[in-house]
Write a protein that holds these residues in place. Structure first.
Motif, short mmCIF file in Angstrom:
data_model
loop_
_atom_site.label_atom_id
_atom_site.label_comp_id
_atom_site.label_asym_id
_atom_site.label_seq_id
_atom_site.Cartn_x
_atom_site.Cartn_y
_atom_site.Cartn_z
N ILE A 47 7.79 3.78 4.79
CA ILE A 47 7.11 2.68 4.75
C ILE A 47 6.00 2.56 6.04
N TRP A 48 4.67 2.49 6.01
CA TRP A 48 3.84 2.64 7.01
C TRP A 48 3.54 1.00 7.20
N LYS A 49 2.92 0.88 8.35
CA LYS A 49 2.55 -0.47 8.56
C LYS A 49 1.77 -1.34 7.70
N ARG A 50 1.51 -2.33 7.29
CA ARG A 50 0.95 -2.97 6.16
C ARG A 50 -0.76 -2.57 6.12
N TRP A 51 -1.26 -2.66 7.31
CA TRP A 51 -2.55 -2.11 7.41
C TRP A 51 -2.98 -0.82 6.99
N LEU B 8 -8.18 3.17 0.38
CA LEU B 8 -9.61 3.30 0.67
C LEU B 8 -9.90 4.90 0.41
N PRO B 9 -10.88 5.21 -0.46
CA PRO B 9 -11.14 6.51 -0.61
C PRO B 9 -11.35 7.57 0.50
N LEU B 10 -12.04 6.93 1.44
CA LEU B 10 -12.36 8.09 2.56
C LEU B 10 -11.12 7.98 3.41
N VAL B 11 -10.34 7.25 3.77
CA VAL B 11 -9.24 7.20 4.55
C VAL B 11 -7.90 7.86 3.79
N GLY B 12 -7.94 7.59 2.60
CA GLY B 12 -6.71 8.19 1.77
C GLY B 12 -6.89 9.60 1.82
N GLY B 13 -8.08 10.08 1.66
CA GLY B 13 -8.27 11.74 1.81
C GLY B 13 -7.84 12.43 2.99
N LEU B 14 -7.57 11.55 4.18
CA LEU B 14 -7.35 12.05 5.22
C LEU B 14 -5.68 12.38 5.42
N ALA B 15 -5.11 11.99 4.42
CA ALA B 15 -3.56 12.25 4.37
C ALA B 15 -3.33 13.75 4.16
N VAL B 16 -4.27 14.60 3.57
CA VAL B 16 -4.07 15.84 3.51
C VAL B 16 -3.63 16.30 4.86
N HIS B 17 -4.25 16.19 6.11
CA HIS B 17 -4.18 16.51 7.24
C HIS B 17 -2.87 16.43 7.90
N PHE B 18 -2.09 15.33 7.31
CA PHE B 18 -0.57 15.46 8.13
C PHE B 18 -0.10 16.60 8.33
N THR C 173 -1.00 0.70 4.83
CA THR C 173 -0.84 0.91 3.23
C THR C 173 -1.91 0.69 2.90
N THR C 174 -2.67 -0.38 3.09
CA THR C 174 -4.03 -0.83 2.70
C THR C 174 -4.98 0.19 2.83
N ALA C 175 -5.06 0.81 4.02
CA ALA C 175 -6.12 1.69 4.17
C ALA C 175 -6.04 3.26 3.41
N PHE C 176 -4.69 3.46 2.97
CA PHE C 176 -4.33 4.64 2.20
C PHE C 176 -5.19 4.49 0.79
N ASP D 176 2.47 0.77 -2.82
CA ASP D 176 2.69 -0.39 -1.70
C ASP D 176 4.04 -1.04 -1.82
N PRO D 177 4.91 -0.35 -0.82
CA PRO D 177 6.39 -1.09 -0.73
C PRO D 177 6.32 -2.17 -0.19
N TRP D 178 5.42 -2.72 0.65
CA TRP D 178 5.58 -3.92 1.20
C TRP D 178 5.58 -5.07 -0.09
#
Length: 296
Positions: free
Chosen positions: A140-144, A151-161, A146-149, A232-234
């Motif tokens: 569970i990430w911070k609330r903000w 968003l199309p551009l921000v969500g795509g950054l997760a592949v770099h984890f 979760t919202t950011a993930f 969104d687990p929150w």
């Protein structure tokens, strides 16, 4: 000693047919089959239900427990489709299908990591089927965040984890189970595991193919679970109306929920000393106690 504790769990299958693809969910069934189900326990990303056998089996003298192999893991056959995937709604919906097969009293939903989060998501959709949730190291990430993930551009950054990159590099084939056991023992995520738990993991974590063995949870699917965080687990914790007890590791936790989270009076958070994200493997006694307390 009670026969239920000594006897191995039964393996059953539950048909799954939803928008994510049809197949059969493989489920370990612990305890007296004549009693209603008390508890459903869901495994972490990359693992399988059998991994937690040594934790759950001692509870089977008092409780009936179902432990499913989630989509793309263990012996379940539902397709693991990566293209277009945004979150863990597929795991949520598979657990909803499992809950819908039950006709007894409300059950405790529980799990580790991805399994814990997916249990929270499913409970929000079937609150009448669930009495409470016990979540060990839920992601569970911070609330903000979760919202950011979403968003199309921000969500795509997760592949770099880093976890995504590590999963994609994971060795997927071994000559034997013994070779895999030697490769995993005391290393990486498996540090601190008992040999019994490691052998249990490999029992459903490897399948024979040709002249060797391959992982049942493909590295690409494991990486997809790490990189798709659009659920969104929150919201789920807020709307479910069910108590959620979170137990998190002292270091390296993936759960960013703080004690007494704002607007969530039914959510409690406890930090377990000297543990990490692998809390169930390091302190199975605490896990068993928490599950027993919730289910009786």
């Amino acid at each position: 000693m009670d026969a239920a504790r000594l006897s191995p769990p039964r393996r059953m299958t539950v048909p799954i047919d939803n928008r994510w693809g049809a197949g059969e969910m493989s489920v370990l069934d612990f305890g007296d089959p004549k009693r209603p189900v008390d508890l459903i326990f869901c495994h972490a990303n990359g693992f399988n239900a059998a991994t937690y056998r040594s934790i759950l089996a001692p509870l089977a003298s008092s409780l009936r427990i179902l432990a499913p192999d989630l989509r793309g893991h263990g012996n379940s056959t539902m397709p693991a489709r990566i293209e277009g995937r945004r979150g863990w709604q597929d795991h949520r919906d598979d657990l909803i299908a499992l809950l819908d097969t039950l006709d007894g009293p409300p059950v405790v939903m529980a799990g580790h990591s991805m399994g814990a989060t997916s249990s929270i998501l499913a409970t929000a959709e079937r609150p009448a089927k669930v009495s409470q949730v016990v979540a060990f190291e839920p992601v569970i990430w911070k609330r903000w965040m979760t919202t950011a993930f979403n968003l199309p551009l921000v969500g795509g950054l997760a592949v770099h984890f880093p976890l995504v990159k590590t999963a994609l590099r994971r060795r997927a084939r071994f000559d034997s189970r013994e070779q895999a056991l030697k490769a995993y023992r005391g290393r990486g995520a498996f540090k601190g595991w008992s040999d019994i738990m490691l052998v249990d993991y490999l029992s459903s974590g490897l399948v024979e193919e040709g002249d060797g063995f391959v992982l049942t949870a493909a590295p690409a699917w494991e990486a997809s679970n790490y990189s798709t965080q659009g659920h969104d687990p929150w919201r789920a914790m807020k709307v479910s109306g069910r108590p959620v007890r979170i137990l998190k590791g002292e270091t390296g936790s993936t759960c960013l929920v703080q004690p007494a989270p704002r607007g969530l009076p039914l959510v409690s958070v406890e930090v377990v000393a000297n543990t990490t994200h692998m809390l169930p493997m390091l302190r199975p006694d605490i896990v068993r106690d928490a599950l027993f307390d919730a289910a009786v």
